[in-house]
Design a protein around this motif. Structure first.
Motif, PDB file in Angstrom:
ATOM      1  N   ARG A  37     -21.192  21.479 -33.855  1.00  0.00           N
ATOM      2  CA  ARG A  37     -20.580  22.775 -33.909  1.00  0.00           C
ATOM      3  C   ARG A  37     -21.491  23.780 -33.488  1.00  0.00           C
ATOM      4  O   ARG A  37     -21.876  25.553 -33.985  1.00  0.00           O
ATOM      5  CB  ARG A  37     -20.995  23.252 -35.918  1.00  0.00           C
ATOM      6  CG  ARG A  37     -19.904  22.373 -36.456  1.00  0.00           C
ATOM      7  CD  ARG A  37     -18.457  22.643 -36.351  1.00  0.00           C
ATOM      8  NE  ARG A  37     -17.316  22.296 -37.510  1.00  0.00           N
ATOM      9  CZ  ARG A  37     -16.666  22.208 -38.386  1.00  0.00           C
ATOM     10  NH1 ARG A  37     -15.576  23.337 -36.849  1.00  0.00           N
ATOM     11  NH2 ARG A  37     -15.550  21.654 -39.128  1.00  0.00           N
ATOM     12  N   GLN A  64     -22.083  19.697 -37.517  1.00  0.00           N
ATOM     13  CA  GLN A  64     -20.819  18.913 -37.106  1.00  0.00           C
ATOM     14  C   GLN A  64     -19.573  18.085 -38.424  1.00  0.00           C
ATOM     15  O   GLN A  64     -19.981  18.174 -39.407  1.00  0.00           O
ATOM     16  CB  GLN A  64     -21.011  17.302 -36.806  1.00  0.00           C
ATOM     17  CG  GLN A  64     -21.953  16.567 -37.096  1.00  0.00           C
ATOM     18  CD  GLN A  64     -22.657  15.366 -36.584  1.00  0.00           C
ATOM     19  OE1 GLN A  64     -22.044  14.176 -36.765  1.00  0.00           O
ATOM     20  NE2 GLN A  64     -23.850  16.488 -36.102  1.00  0.00           N
ATOM     21  N   ARG A  65     -18.054  18.044 -37.814  1.00  0.00           N
ATOM     22  CA  ARG A  65     -17.003  17.390 -38.282  1.00  0.00           C
ATOM     23  C   ARG A  65     -17.184  16.396 -37.825  1.00  0.00           C
ATOM     24  O   ARG A  65     -17.219  15.474 -36.729  1.00  0.00           O
ATOM     25  CB  ARG A  65     -16.138  18.459 -37.929  1.00  0.00           C
ATOM     26  CG  ARG A  65     -14.862  17.387 -37.992  1.00  0.00           C
ATOM     27  CD  ARG A  65     -13.457  19.258 -38.406  1.00  0.00           C
ATOM     28  NE  ARG A  65     -13.549  18.987 -39.789  1.00  0.00           N
ATOM     29  CZ  ARG A  65     -12.720  19.837 -40.449  1.00  0.00           C
ATOM     30  NH1 ARG A  65     -11.344  19.876 -39.750  1.00  0.00           N
ATOM     31  NH2 ARG A  65     -12.576  20.533 -41.788  1.00  0.00           N
ATOM     32  N   ASP A 119     -17.412  16.761 -43.165  1.00  0.00           N
ATOM     33  CA  ASP A 119     -18.024  18.174 -42.819  1.00  0.00           C
ATOM     34  C   ASP A 119     -19.448  18.468 -42.595  1.00  0.00           C
ATOM     35  O   ASP A 119     -20.059  18.028 -43.905  1.00  0.00           O
ATOM     36  CB  ASP A 119     -17.412  19.250 -43.063  1.00  0.00           C
ATOM     37  CG  ASP A 119     -16.117  20.189 -42.897  1.00  0.00           C
ATOM     38  OD1 ASP A 119     -16.076  20.179 -41.206  1.00  0.00           O
ATOM     39  OD2 ASP A 119     -14.850  19.906 -43.101  1.00  0.00           O
ATOM     40  N   ARG A 269     -11.618  31.329 -37.898  1.00  0.00           N
ATOM     41  CA  ARG A 269     -11.776  30.049 -36.901  1.00  0.00           C
ATOM     42  C   ARG A 269     -10.654  29.769 -35.954  1.00  0.00           C
ATOM     43  O   ARG A 269     -10.424  29.382 -34.911  1.00  0.00           O
ATOM     44  CB  ARG A 269     -12.368  29.027 -37.309  1.00  0.00           C
ATOM     45  CG  ARG A 269     -13.113  27.729 -35.610  1.00  0.00           C
ATOM     46  CD  ARG A 269     -13.759  27.239 -37.442  1.00  0.00           C
ATOM     47  NE  ARG A 269     -14.613  26.245 -35.993  1.00  0.00           N
ATOM     48  CZ  ARG A 269     -13.982  24.687 -35.339  1.00  0.00           C
ATOM     49  NH1 ARG A 269     -12.717  24.599 -35.991  1.00  0.00           N
ATOM     50  NH2 ARG A 269     -14.569  24.304 -34.351  1.00  0.00           N
ATOM     51  N   PHE A 306     -20.297  27.364 -39.125  1.00  0.00           N
ATOM     52  CA  PHE A 306     -20.301  26.756 -38.053  1.00  0.00           C
ATOM     53  C   PHE A 306     -21.278  26.335 -37.031  1.00  0.00           C
ATOM     54  O   PHE A 306     -21.216  25.494 -35.932  1.00  0.00           O
ATOM     55  CB  PHE A 306     -18.957  27.356 -37.273  1.00  0.00           C
ATOM     56  CG  PHE A 306     -17.504  27.347 -38.194  1.00  0.00           C
ATOM     57  CD1 PHE A 306     -17.237  26.309 -38.953  1.00  0.00           C
ATOM     58  CD2 PHE A 306     -17.053  28.651 -38.742  1.00  0.00           C
ATOM     59  CE1 PHE A 306     -15.280  26.209 -39.212  1.00  0.00           C
ATOM     60  CE2 PHE A 306     -15.843  28.858 -39.189  1.00  0.00           C
ATOM     61  CZ  PHE A 306     -15.724  27.750 -39.922  1.00  0.00           C
ATOM     62  N   SER A 313     -18.243  31.151 -30.664  1.00  0.00           N
ATOM     63  CA  SER A 313     -16.970  30.472 -30.756  1.00  0.00           C
ATOM     64  C   SER A 313     -15.571  30.514 -30.074  1.00  0.00           C
ATOM     65  O   SER A 313     -15.008  29.379 -29.601  1.00  0.00           O
ATOM     66  CB  SER A 313     -16.006  30.390 -32.417  1.00  0.00           C
ATOM     67  OG  SER A 313     -14.877  29.474 -32.321  1.00  0.00           O
TER      68      SER A 313
END
Length: 330
Positions: A37, A64-65, A119, A269, A306, A313
């Motif tokens: 992220r 992070q995911r 998440d 996003r 994020f 992004s």
């Protein structure tokens, strides 16, 4: 004999840190997809001890995911019950079409043989206990049904198990792995067996509340651009009191405001990535269409969620579009 391991990406940068973190996660848990992220880099630390058919770990990382994919589960050919105890920051999870937000002091359960998403926010820390499914399936009635649900353990015993996990990580490797493993499993079974069992009427109300939560969630998703969207409006739309609406969100581990903000940020996003980056999308328009009246507030919330700004992004999305298939991204 137990085995203690330590992993850290603190000295690594860029894609090197992500590759090292993905490898560490695979060694401690199993194959996982990691989506950074923050600036294509992961800063994380893992300490784990393996006790035969059980692993205990302390996870510390930035945003992070973490994604478990069906393809990876088929390759691993193993099935574990994974208990996650957040100790700093909440963890949002999804599995079997269910989702929840577990705050510090709570626990949630995932099945490693099925796909899921967790998440992880910045500054996150948790204790994770991974146990072979065969060791629990016959000891806790209905344990499969507890996966990806809230309030699965006795509220007094949840922190006890988390603390025990922390203490096990500080023990030197020894010859008592089997006894320690059995003690942890016994305590987890007790934590699950003694979970607060509501009466039948309460169960019905909880199921109705879950159904209503899903309907309200869909209502929010369809009205994100409404800058005046409020608990009063949502309550009127669903013919319930504002107080009951807040109770429904509280039961699901969040609040009306937190959930609305999360949905708006996720929509923003998606728009930024879909339109190919900051060079192809008006960020002010994105903020407005997602219900933000202030672009600066939108940027602040976006970065907090994020780990990077909307413009960063977008730049990452643009960069990924310009890389040919099979071409390295570094």
């Amino acid at each position: 004999m137990s085995q203690r391991n330590h992993y850290s990406t603190g000295s690594l940068s860029g894609s090197e840190s992500i590759a090292a973190w993905r490898q560490a996660m695979a060694e401690v848990y199993y194959r996982l997809d990691i989506q950074a992220r923050q600036d294509d880099r992961v800063v994380g630390e893992l300490i784990d001890v393996q006790f035969g058919s059980m692993g205990v770990s302390n996870f510390k990382a930035d945003a992070q995911r973490v994604i478990r994919r069906k393809e990876s589960a088929k390759i691993d050919q193993s099935e574990d019950f994974v208990f996650l105890f957040p100790t700093r920051k909440g963890l949002q999870f999804e599995q079997r079409g269910r989702s929840g937000l577990a705050m510090p002091g709570a626990v949630f359960l995932l099945n490693s043989a099925e796909d899921y998403v967790v998440d992880v926010p910045d500054g996150s820390e948790n204790i994770t206990i991974k146990i072979d499914r065969e060791l629990l399936i016959d000891r806790v009635k209905g344990i499969d049904g507890l996966c990806a649900t809230m309030n699965i353990g006795n509220s007094k015993l949840v922190p006890v198990v988390a603390t025990l996990g922390t203490q096990l990580l500080s023990l030197p490797p020894g010859e008592h792995a089997d006894r320690l493993q059995q003690s942890v499993i016994d305590l987890i079974c007790l934590m699950l067996d003694l979970r607060e069992s509501p009466k039948d009427g309460t169960i019905v109300r909880q199921r109705l509340a879950s159904s209503l939560f899903s309907r309200i969630d869909q209502f929010l998703q369809h009205n994100l651009e409404d800058h005046e969207l409020s608990p009063d409006q949502a309550a009127r739309e669903h013919k319930i009191s504002v107080r009951y609406l807040h109770k429904i969100f509280h039961y699901h581990g969040t609040s009306f405001g937190q959930r609305l903000l999360e949905l708006r940020l996720q929509r923003a996003r998606q728009l930024i990535v879909r339109h190919g980056g900051a060079g192809h999308v008006n960020l002010g328009q994105v903020a407005y269409e997602c219900g933000f009246t202030s672009q600066s507030y939108f940027s602040t919330c976006y970065r907090r969620r994020f780990g990077l700004t909307p413009r960063q992004s977008g730049q990452l999305a643009t960069r990924s579009e310009t890389i040919a298939p099979g071409e390295p991204s570094t």
